[in-house]
Design an enzyme around this catalytic site. Structure first.
Site, PDB file in Angstrom:
ATOM      1  N   ASP A  70       5.396  -3.716  -8.003  1.00  0.00           N
ATOM      2  CA  ASP A  70       5.124  -2.337  -8.406  1.00  0.00           C
ATOM      3  C   ASP A  70       5.740  -1.998  -9.761  1.00  0.00           C
ATOM      4  O   ASP A  70       6.578  -2.749 -10.278  1.00  0.00           O
ATOM      5  CB  ASP A  70       5.611  -1.343  -7.334  1.00  0.00           C
ATOM      6  CG  ASP A  70       6.923  -1.754  -6.671  1.00  0.00           C
ATOM      7  OD1 ASP A  70       7.681  -2.537  -7.273  1.00  0.00           O
ATOM      8  OD2 ASP A  70       7.187  -1.307  -5.544  1.00  0.00           O
ATOM      9  N   ASN A 138      12.260   4.954   4.531  1.00  0.00           N
ATOM     10  CA  ASN A 138      11.107   5.487   5.277  1.00  0.00           C
ATOM     11  C   ASN A 138      10.151   4.373   5.707  1.00  0.00           C
ATOM     12  O   ASN A 138       9.036   4.644   6.146  1.00  0.00           O
ATOM     13  CB  ASN A 138      10.375   6.545   4.444  1.00  0.00           C
ATOM     14  CG  ASN A 138       9.778   5.964   3.163  1.00  0.00           C
ATOM     15  OD1 ASN A 138       9.872   4.763   2.909  1.00  0.00           O
ATOM     16  ND2 ASN A 138       9.169   6.819   2.352  1.00  0.00           N
ATOM     17  N   HIS A 140       8.809   2.068   3.712  1.00  0.00           N
ATOM     18  CA  HIS A 140       7.819   1.619   2.730  1.00  0.00           C
ATOM     19  C   HIS A 140       8.066   0.156   2.328  1.00  0.00           C
ATOM     20  O   HIS A 140       9.193  -0.342   2.379  1.00  0.00           O
ATOM     21  CB  HIS A 140       7.740   2.552   1.510  1.00  0.00           C
ATOM     22  CG  HIS A 140       8.873   2.498   0.537  1.00  0.00           C
ATOM     23  ND1 HIS A 140       9.286   3.598  -0.196  1.00  0.00           N
ATOM     24  CD2 HIS A 140       9.694   1.492   0.136  1.00  0.00           C
ATOM     25  CE1 HIS A 140      10.274   3.248  -0.988  1.00  0.00           C
ATOM     26  NE2 HIS A 140      10.554   1.979  -0.806  1.00  0.00           N
ATOM     27  N   GLU A 145       3.841   4.074   0.701  1.00  0.00           N
ATOM     28  CA  GLU A 145       4.594   5.056   1.471  1.00  0.00           C
ATOM     29  C   GLU A 145       3.928   5.268   2.841  1.00  0.00           C
ATOM     30  O   GLU A 145       2.796   4.829   3.058  1.00  0.00           O
ATOM     31  CB  GLU A 145       4.638   6.389   0.689  1.00  0.00           C
ATOM     32  CG  GLU A 145       5.269   6.283  -0.700  1.00  0.00           C
ATOM     33  CD  GLU A 145       6.807   6.139  -0.689  1.00  0.00           C
ATOM     34  OE1 GLU A 145       7.379   5.746   0.355  1.00  0.00           O
ATOM     35  OE2 GLU A 145       7.432   6.406  -1.727  1.00  0.00           O
TER      36      GLU A 145
END
Ligand code: F6R
Length: 251
Positions: A70, A138, A140, A145
């Site tokens: 990313d 979370n 990810h 996400e």
């Protein structure tokens, strides 16, 4: 049934040594390997250990290729918190891999076209042999996400507020991360022949539990990994504290 294998270590340092050794075993066996690379705080000591082992053992990356997961959208080209700057600082400048063989998602110009080019470049390389992943609090993976489709591809995404908060300390004082990034999709990640996910610290314990001790759900992107045939989770004792002591997990 999930094939995910767990390798637990007492300390973060032991995780770094094991992950670095695992990557270098692949490069030694397969000098033209295609690696999928991650950034983030978890990987800073891992790349430091990898660079140390490369120096000690004289391992060449001259014919290896890498694709990073990313990159932020909207940072100026040489921003110190870009993932390209991170990779140069922590890995690329220390190894002999030619610069053009270390690719990150292109975040300039027509982004949709750039995402397609990134996917095409991975395919042209014959796919990724070993994909490294961290995990967000979370759940990810990459910047996929919660809510990301398990068959998603490389695309522009909006970052969760918790991700922006977690990464603000990587930015100079007074600056916050961009709200958008380009990330490999979960579908892209799942096509890697082998995946190593690394989790360090108590703040990752819940994410590991959600990902690997509950039914897979897009609410926890890392739970998509349960369907992959070759995933190893390298974690320290703090990150493993909510995993069952018994069962498939072993060192
Ligand atoms: C980084 C990435 C992210 C991080 C994750 C954990 O390239 O794709 O998924 O791996 O946010 O980050 P750290 O290691 O900073 O806790």
């Amino acid at each position: 049934m999930s094939n995910v294998e767990f390798r637990r270590f007492d300390t973060p340092e032991a995780v770094s040594v094991a992950v670095a050794s695992h990557v270098l075993d692949m490069v030694r066996r397969q000098p033209a390997a295609t690696l999928g690379l991650a950034t983030g705080k978890t990987f800073v000591p891992i790349y430091a250990e990898l660079v140390r082992q490369v120096g000690a053992q004289g391992i060449s990356f001259a014919t290896a290729t890498s694709f990073n997961l990313d990159e932020y959208v909207g940072l100026e080209r040489d921003h110190p918190a870009s993932f390209r700057a991170y990779m140069v600082e922590h890995l690329f400048r220390h190894i002999d891999m030619p610069a053009e063989q270390g690719r990150l998602p292109d975040v300039e110009g027509d982004l949709n076209a750039a995402c397609e080019r990134f996917e095409a470049a991975i395919a042209a390389q014959g796919g990724i042999d070993l994909q490294l992943l961290g995990i967000g609090q979370n759940g990810h993976i990459g910047f996929n996400e919660p809510g990301s489709a398990f068959d998603s591809r490389t695309r522009v995404v909006e970052l969760a507020q918790s991700t922006i908060d977690a990464n603000t300390s990587d930015f100079p004082d007074g600056q916050t991360p961009p709200t958008q990034a380009v990330t490999m999709g979960i579908g892209t990640i799942l096509e890697a022949r082998e995946i190593v996910l690394v989790a360090i610290g108590a703040n990752k314990a819940n994410a590991l539990h959600e990902a690997f001790c509950k039914p897979a759900s897009t609410a926890c992107p890392a739970s998509a990994l349960n369907s992959h045939p070759k995933v190893t989770v390298f974690c320290d004792a703090a990150a493993a504290k909510m995993l069952p002591a018994e069962g498939p997990a072993h060192t």
